[in-house]
Design a protein around this motif. Sequence first.
Motif, PDB file in Angstrom:
ATOM      1  N   ASN A 127      61.404  18.732  57.159  1.00  0.00           N
ATOM      2  CA  ASN A 127      60.001  18.499  57.556  1.00  0.00           C
ATOM      3  C   ASN A 127      59.090  18.730  56.019  1.00  0.00           C
ATOM      4  O   ASN A 127      58.974  19.862  55.668  1.00  0.00           O
ATOM      5  N   ARG A 128      58.399  17.647  55.711  1.00  0.00           N
ATOM      6  CA  ARG A 128      57.705  17.599  54.740  1.00  0.00           C
ATOM      7  C   ARG A 128      56.150  17.798  55.003  1.00  0.00           C
ATOM      8  O   ARG A 128      55.718  17.201  55.837  1.00  0.00           O
ATOM      9  N   PHE A 129      55.350  18.847  54.137  1.00  0.00           N
ATOM     10  CA  PHE A 129      53.994  19.253  54.318  1.00  0.00           C
ATOM     11  C   PHE A 129      53.333  18.876  53.365  1.00  0.00           C
ATOM     12  O   PHE A 129      53.929  18.798  52.166  1.00  0.00           O
ATOM     13  N   LYS A 130      52.224  18.546  53.506  1.00  0.00           N
ATOM     14  CA  LYS A 130      51.032  18.564  52.504  1.00  0.00           C
ATOM     15  C   LYS A 130      50.126  19.572  52.688  1.00  0.00           C
ATOM     16  O   LYS A 130      49.085  19.704  53.735  1.00  0.00           O
ATOM     17  N   VAL A 131      50.217  20.722  51.976  1.00  0.00           N
ATOM     18  CA  VAL A 131      49.491  21.859  52.182  1.00  0.00           C
ATOM     19  C   VAL A 131      48.200  21.745  51.253  1.00  0.00           C
ATOM     20  O   VAL A 131      48.566  21.461  50.052  1.00  0.00           O
ATOM     21  N   ARG A 132      47.273  22.061  51.795  1.00  0.00           N
ATOM     22  CA  ARG A 132      45.871  22.003  51.161  1.00  0.00           C
ATOM     23  C   ARG A 132      45.835  22.846  49.881  1.00  0.00           C
ATOM     24  O   ARG A 132      46.531  23.938  49.542  1.00  0.00           O
ATOM     25  N   PRO A 133      45.156  22.336  48.778  1.00  0.00           N
ATOM     26  CA  PRO A 133      45.078  23.165  47.403  1.00  0.00           C
ATOM     27  C   PRO A 133      44.635  24.790  47.679  1.00  0.00           C
ATOM     28  O   PRO A 133      43.767  24.742  48.556  1.00  0.00           O
ATOM     29  N   GLY A 134      45.374  25.642  47.226  1.00  0.00           N
ATOM     30  CA  GLY A 134      45.137  27.046  47.398  1.00  0.00           C
ATOM     31  C   GLY A 134      45.583  27.439  48.667  1.00  0.00           C
ATOM     32  O   GLY A 134      45.157  28.799  48.758  1.00  0.00           O
ATOM     33  N   LYS A 135      46.175  26.845  49.282  1.00  0.00           N
ATOM     34  CA  LYS A 135      46.479  27.498  50.825  1.00  0.00           C
ATOM     35  C   LYS A 135      47.791  27.583  50.987  1.00  0.00           C
ATOM     36  O   LYS A 135      48.354  27.967  51.965  1.00  0.00           O
ATOM     37  N   GLY A 136      48.729  27.452  49.777  1.00  0.00           N
ATOM     38  CA  GLY A 136      50.067  27.795  49.783  1.00  0.00           C
ATOM     39  C   GLY A 136      50.550  28.846  50.321  1.00  0.00           C
ATOM     40  O   GLY A 136      51.361  29.494  50.994  1.00  0.00           O
ATOM     41  N   PRO A 137      49.862  30.340  49.605  1.00  0.00           N
ATOM     42  CA  PRO A 137      50.334  31.478  50.174  1.00  0.00           C
ATOM     43  C   PRO A 137      49.923  31.733  51.767  1.00  0.00           C
ATOM     44  O   PRO A 137      50.702  32.337  52.340  1.00  0.00           O
ATOM     45  N   ALA A 138      48.571  31.218  52.255  1.00  0.00           N
ATOM     46  CA  ALA A 138      48.517  31.135  53.638  1.00  0.00           C
ATOM     47  C   ALA A 138      49.465  30.553  54.396  1.00  0.00           C
ATOM     48  O   ALA A 138      49.933  31.013  55.457  1.00  0.00           O
ATOM     49  N   PHE A 139      50.150  29.470  53.883  1.00  0.00           N
ATOM     50  CA  PHE A 139      51.163  28.643  54.574  1.00  0.00           C
ATOM     51  C   PHE A 139      52.353  29.489  54.665  1.00  0.00           C
ATOM     52  O   PHE A 139      52.989  29.527  55.656  1.00  0.00           O
TER      53      PHE A 139
ATOM     54  N   ALA B 175      53.952  39.269  53.616  1.00  0.00           N
ATOM     55  CA  ALA B 175      53.195  38.180  52.778  1.00  0.00           C
ATOM     56  C   ALA B 175      51.576  38.414  53.287  1.00  0.00           C
ATOM     57  O   ALA B 175      51.425  38.782  54.374  1.00  0.00           O
ATOM     58  N   ASP B 176      50.970  38.569  52.176  1.00  0.00           N
ATOM     59  CA  ASP B 176      49.600  38.588  52.370  1.00  0.00           C
ATOM     60  C   ASP B 176      48.614  37.525  52.636  1.00  0.00           C
ATOM     61  O   ASP B 176      47.301  37.582  52.907  1.00  0.00           O
ATOM     62  N   GLY B 177      49.118  36.482  52.458  1.00  0.00           N
ATOM     63  CA  GLY B 177      48.480  35.315  52.578  1.00  0.00           C
ATOM     64  C   GLY B 177      47.489  34.944  51.471  1.00  0.00           C
ATOM     65  O   GLY B 177      46.816  33.924  51.352  1.00  0.00           O
ATOM     66  N   GLU B 178      47.604  35.795  50.115  1.00  0.00           N
ATOM     67  CA  GLU B 178      46.714  35.358  49.153  1.00  0.00           C
ATOM     68  C   GLU B 178      47.725  35.130  47.790  1.00  0.00           C
ATOM     69  O   GLU B 178      47.335  34.415  46.968  1.00  0.00           O
ATOM     70  N   THR B 179      48.666  35.766  47.905  1.00  0.00           N
ATOM     71  CA  THR B 179      49.602  35.576  46.825  1.00  0.00           C
ATOM     72  C   THR B 179      51.076  35.061  47.089  1.00  0.00           C
ATOM     73  O   THR B 179      51.451  35.236  48.112  1.00  0.00           O
ATOM     74  N   ALA B 180      51.294  34.213  46.365  1.00  0.00           N
ATOM     75  CA  ALA B 180      52.644  33.185  46.669  1.00  0.00           C
ATOM     76  C   ALA B 180      53.798  34.086  46.643  1.00  0.00           C
ATOM     77  O   ALA B 180      53.866  35.119  45.842  1.00  0.00           O
ATOM     78  N   LEU B 181      54.715  33.888  47.841  1.00  0.00           N
ATOM     79  CA  LEU B 181      55.724  34.726  47.626  1.00  0.00           C
ATOM     80  C   LEU B 181      56.810  34.596  46.631  1.00  0.00           C
ATOM     81  O   LEU B 181      56.910  33.257  45.898  1.00  0.00           O
ATOM     82  N   PRO B 182      57.512  35.516  46.081  1.00  0.00           N
ATOM     83  CA  PRO B 182      58.525  35.427  44.907  1.00  0.00           C
ATOM     84  C   PRO B 182      59.412  34.249  45.309  1.00  0.00           C
ATOM     85  O   PRO B 182      59.938  34.415  46.328  1.00  0.00           O
ATOM     86  N   GLY B 183      59.945  33.588  44.157  1.00  0.00           N
ATOM     87  CA  GLY B 183      60.964  32.459  44.496  1.00  0.00           C
ATOM     88  C   GLY B 183      62.304  33.349  44.539  1.00  0.00           C
ATOM     89  O   GLY B 183      62.481  34.219  43.855  1.00  0.00           O
ATOM     90  N   GLU B 184      63.056  32.637  45.610  1.00  0.00           N
ATOM     91  CA  GLU B 184      64.327  33.575  45.825  1.00  0.00           C
ATOM     92  C   GLU B 184      65.516  32.607  45.389  1.00  0.00           C
ATOM     93  O   GLU B 184      66.708  32.847  45.115  1.00  0.00           O
TER      94      GLU B 184
END
Length: 368
Positions: free
Chosen positions: A95-107, A226-235
């Motif tokens: 499933n492909r998403f278009k996440v708004r700028p700056g909203k990646g950590p919240a997503f 996940a705090d919604g502000e910092t991107a999760l580390p890549g695994e």
Amino acid sequence: AYIRQAAYVTSEVPFKMSCLALGSLLLLCLFGETAAFSLSRLLTGDGAASFPVAQTLRKTQSRTPVLRMHFAEALAENKALTSESLLPERYVATNRFKVRPGKGPAFEKRWADRKSRLAELDGFRFFALLRRTEAEGVDYSSEGDFGNYVSFTVWEDKEAFEAWRTGDAFKEAHGGGGIMSFIQLLSTALFIVDGAPKPAFYDALIPVPGERLDFASDGGWRTVKADGETALPGEIFVSQNRFSVRAGKEAEFEQKWKQRESKLKESDGFVGFLLLRRDATKADDGYNYMVTTIWRDRAAFSNWRSSAQFKAAHANASPPPPPVSDSADSSSSSVVPPTSSTPEGLYLGPPKLRFFEGVLTLSSQKGV
């Protein structure tokens, strides 16, 4: 229909019906009829079953037309297949998403906090939420932000995917677990994701297994803070090369990959390879094949790219037109078709690279 349904009981529960009118219409547009009906039941108890509109929809057996559109690609027969087409050995749902700028950590937080039993389901093999990343000088400008996040799930076969799609686990993971789940869906649609997601389904051919990653799950899903502000580390690190193969040339393209001598398994950090064939007569993005390689991390991928195995595997290969990239070096392709000569007319255009970091990774004991 949902406006009429809301008006039917507005005088009894005006606040709930205000929520219903907004929530149901939004969910109807973005996620389908089933999601809207579920919200109706949550807000009105069993009352939704007695609404005249609901009764009419149920009698005409048209309760989920929009949901069927969401899965129309997987439900339809792929008319491009022939007797010479390779048989699928896995099934991949994305499933492909278009996440708004700056909203990646919240997503990512929404995914981390969701309820899911995915890893415990029969036929499950692998999952990762893929976050697009820069690598190899690839230019994403033509795609914009669309597809900057992709959910990537590998199933044993299409039957396992269908069992999940029509079962309770799907409903639970997509907002069927309570009113708070629906509130999260609504806020995600309004503030985090720009537009509805677009699914894409694939038959997975010629799987090459590698290192099995051990990501512990709690009840079928990862427990990740996940705090919604910092991107999760890549695994993990994922390389995908998309191809537009001309109609009638699909079987020839597949056979060339089947006959290749792979050196991937000799590479440290290699997790898995899949040649993905779009499970659709016509792909919405124009790419009917996608080569996917999964690595333990970016370093493992980079080491393979500079290894003797990579050079040996590509020494005699004559690739198709260079991948669409800022780099003029056609060797930037993560994997190229293993042919000594590329047949004229096999491709409609150049392949297109993209790279991802994977988060919230899940793997069965069997791996990819």
